[in-house]
Design a protein around this motif. Structure first.
Motif, PDB file in Angstrom:
ATOM      1  N   TYR A   1      44.770  21.115  46.278  1.00 21.38           N
ATOM      2  CA  TYR A   1      45.389  19.794  46.184  1.00 21.38           C
ATOM      3  C   TYR A   1      45.602  19.228  47.574  1.00 21.38           C
ATOM      4  O   TYR A   1      46.195  19.856  48.439  1.00 21.38           O
ATOM      5  N   ASN A   2      45.083  18.034  47.818  1.00 19.17           N
ATOM      6  CA  ASN A   2      45.258  17.338  49.092  1.00 19.17           C
ATOM      7  C   ASN A   2      46.414  16.367  48.923  1.00 19.17           C
ATOM      8  O   ASN A   2      46.280  15.333  48.279  1.00 19.17           O
ATOM      9  N   GLU A   3      47.565  16.720  49.492  1.00 11.98           N
ATOM     10  CA  GLU A   3      48.761  15.893  49.331  1.00 11.98           C
ATOM     11  C   GLU A   3      48.586  14.511  49.951  1.00 11.98           C
ATOM     12  O   GLU A   3      49.087  13.522  49.423  1.00 11.98           O
ATOM     13  N   LYS A   4      47.891  14.437  51.050  1.00 13.83           N
ATOM     14  CA  LYS A   4      47.684  13.168  51.744  1.00 13.83           C
ATOM     15  C   LYS A   4      46.923  12.171  50.859  1.00 13.83           C
ATOM     16  O   LYS A   4      47.267  11.002  50.791  1.00 13.83           O
ATOM     17  N   LYS A   5      45.874  12.665  50.183  1.00 12.68           N
ATOM     18  CA  LYS A   5      45.061  11.807  49.311  1.00 12.68           C
ATOM     19  C   LYS A   5      45.550  11.790  47.874  1.00 12.68           C
ATOM     20  O   LYS A   5      45.157  10.933  47.095  1.00 12.68           O
ATOM     21  N   GLY A   6      46.372  12.779  47.505  1.00 12.06           N
ATOM     22  CA  GLY A   6      46.866  12.843  46.135  1.00 12.06           C
ATOM     23  C   GLY A   6      45.817  13.264  45.122  1.00 12.06           C
ATOM     24  O   GLY A   6      45.890  12.875  43.962  1.00 12.06           O
ATOM     25  N   ILE A   7      44.823  14.040  45.560  1.00 12.67           N
ATOM     26  CA  ILE A   7      43.762  14.489  44.659  1.00 12.67           C
ATOM     27  C   ILE A   7      43.420  15.944  44.949  1.00 12.67           C
ATOM     28  O   ILE A   7      43.755  16.471  46.000  1.00 12.67           O
ATOM     29  N   GLU A   8      42.738  16.562  43.999  1.00 14.96           N
ATOM     30  CA  GLU A   8      42.194  17.897  44.233  1.00 14.96           C
ATOM     31  C   GLU A   8      40.806  17.741  44.832  1.00 14.96           C
ATOM     32  O   GLU A   8      40.026  16.886  44.420  1.00 14.96           O
ATOM     33  N   GLU A   9      40.519  18.562  45.816  1.00  9.60           N
ATOM     34  CA  GLU A   9      39.198  18.554  46.419  1.00  9.60           C
ATOM     35  C   GLU A   9      38.828  19.963  46.840  1.00  9.60           C
ATOM     36  O   GLU A   9      39.679  20.841  46.885  1.00  9.60           O
ATOM     37  N   ARG A  10      37.556  20.127  47.114  1.00 12.31           N
ATOM     38  CA  ARG A  10      37.095  21.472  47.476  1.00 12.31           C
ATOM     39  C   ARG A  10      37.750  21.943  48.764  1.00 12.31           C
ATOM     40  O   ARG A  10      37.952  21.181  49.701  1.00 12.31           O
ATOM     41  N   GLU A  11      38.067  23.216  48.772  1.00  4.55           N
ATOM     42  CA  GLU A  11      38.711  23.842  49.918  1.00  4.55           C
ATOM     43  C   GLU A  11      37.791  23.798  51.140  1.00  4.55           C
ATOM     44  O   GLU A  11      36.598  24.061  51.047  1.00  4.55           O
ATOM     45  N   ILE A  12      38.350  23.458  52.286  1.00  7.15           N
ATOM     46  CA  ILE A  12      37.587  23.458  53.540  1.00  7.15           C
ATOM     47  C   ILE A  12      37.721  24.835  54.172  1.00  7.15           C
ATOM     48  O   ILE A  12      38.812  25.268  54.528  1.00  7.15           O
ATOM     49  N   LEU A  13      36.589  25.533  54.299  1.00 12.74           N
ATOM     50  CA  LEU A  13      36.575  26.871  54.883  1.00 12.74           C
ATOM     51  C   LEU A  13      36.384  26.845  56.395  1.00 12.74           C
ATOM     52  O   LEU A  13      36.832  27.739  57.104  1.00 12.74           O
ATOM     53  N   TYR A  14      35.682  25.817  56.866  1.00 11.77           N
ATOM     54  CA  TYR A  14      35.384  25.712  58.294  1.00 11.77           C
ATOM     55  C   TYR A  14      35.059  24.256  58.600  1.00 11.77           C
ATOM     56  O   TYR A  14      34.463  23.560  57.784  1.00 11.77           O
ATOM     57  N   SER A  15      35.445  23.820  59.790  1.00 13.15           N
ATOM     58  CA  SER A  15      35.139  22.449  60.207  1.00 13.15           C
ATOM     59  C   SER A  15      34.975  22.411  61.720  1.00 13.15           C
ATOM     60  O   SER A  15      35.696  23.096  62.451  1.00 13.15           O
ATOM     61  N   GLU A  16      34.016  21.624  62.165  1.00 11.90           N
ATOM     62  CA  GLU A  16      33.858  21.402  63.598  1.00 11.90           C
ATOM     63  C   GLU A  16      33.311  19.999  63.826  1.00 11.90           C
ATOM     64  O   GLU A  16      32.663  19.424  62.957  1.00 11.90           O
ATOM     65  N   LYS A  17      33.606  19.460  64.983  1.00 12.89           N
ATOM     66  CA  LYS A  17      33.085  18.158  65.386  1.00 12.89           C
ATOM     67  C   LYS A  17      31.787  18.377  66.156  1.00 12.89           C
ATOM     68  O   LYS A  17      31.701  19.256  67.004  1.00 12.89           O
ATOM     69  N   ILE A  18      30.803  17.573  65.837  1.00 14.09           N
ATOM     70  CA  ILE A  18      29.548  17.603  66.569  1.00 14.09           C
ATOM     71  C   ILE A  18      29.346  16.200  67.132  1.00 14.09           C
ATOM     72  O   ILE A  18      29.258  15.226  66.388  1.00 14.09           O
TER      73      ILE A  18
END
Length: 159
Positions: free
Chosen positions: A73-90
């Motif tokens: 659950y993404n509280e900021k957006k108020g929806i359920e979304e897929r879990e983020i396992l890893y993120s990076e900026k390119i």
């Protein structure tokens, strides 16, 4: 889009460079993250809580995200979304801007229309896809199951 596509699109008169340049031979080898953007659709970036106009020479960050198979659950957006396992900026350096040579079709919404394009050298795309696949295997070993019925460009090639 790849290097042959951009050359074809320029020669055929589909696009014209209106600021900056196209890719150098060295950039075509894929060692740098460079991008040619459409001045019509990709002209703003949200940075420091405000929109700013992108200029040639600017660095534009893109997110590379590895999603898990479970939902959170993404509280900021108020929806359920897929879990983020890893993120990076390119980061990509904007070396040029182009415009559609035919202004009449600016309202095109098809993924294949010129207004929806950004150009990156093919070797850069291949390098980033390989990086993405290695990250998927590291952070989400079951990732292929999640994409079996997907048209994800990261799975089926570059576009």
């Amino acid at each position: 889009m790849n290097d042959k596509d951009i050359t074809y699109d320029i020669v055929e008169g589909m696009i014209r460079i209106n600021e900056g340049r196209t890719f150098t031979d060295e950039e075509m080898n894929g060692k740098e993250n460079v991008i040619l953007i459409n001045d019509y659709n990709f002209d703003l970036i949200y940075e420091n809580e405000e929109f700013k106009k992108i200029k040639v020479g600017d660095t534009v960050p893109f997110d590379l995200v590895i999603l898990g198979n479970s939902y959170v659950y993404n509280e900021k957006k108020g929806i359920e979304e897929r879990e983020i396992l890893y993120s990076e900026k390119i980061d990509f350096k904007v070396v040029g801007k182009f415009e559609n040579a035919d202004n009449a079709s600016k309202k095109c919404h098809d993924y294949d229309c010129v207004q929806q394009r950004a150009y990156v050298p093919n070797e850069t795309v291949k390098r980033l896809i390989n990086h993405y696949i290695l990250l998927q295997e590291q952070y989400n070993p079951d990732w292929k199951d999640a994409y079996k019925n997907s048209d994800s460009p990261m799975v089926y090639g570059s576009y």
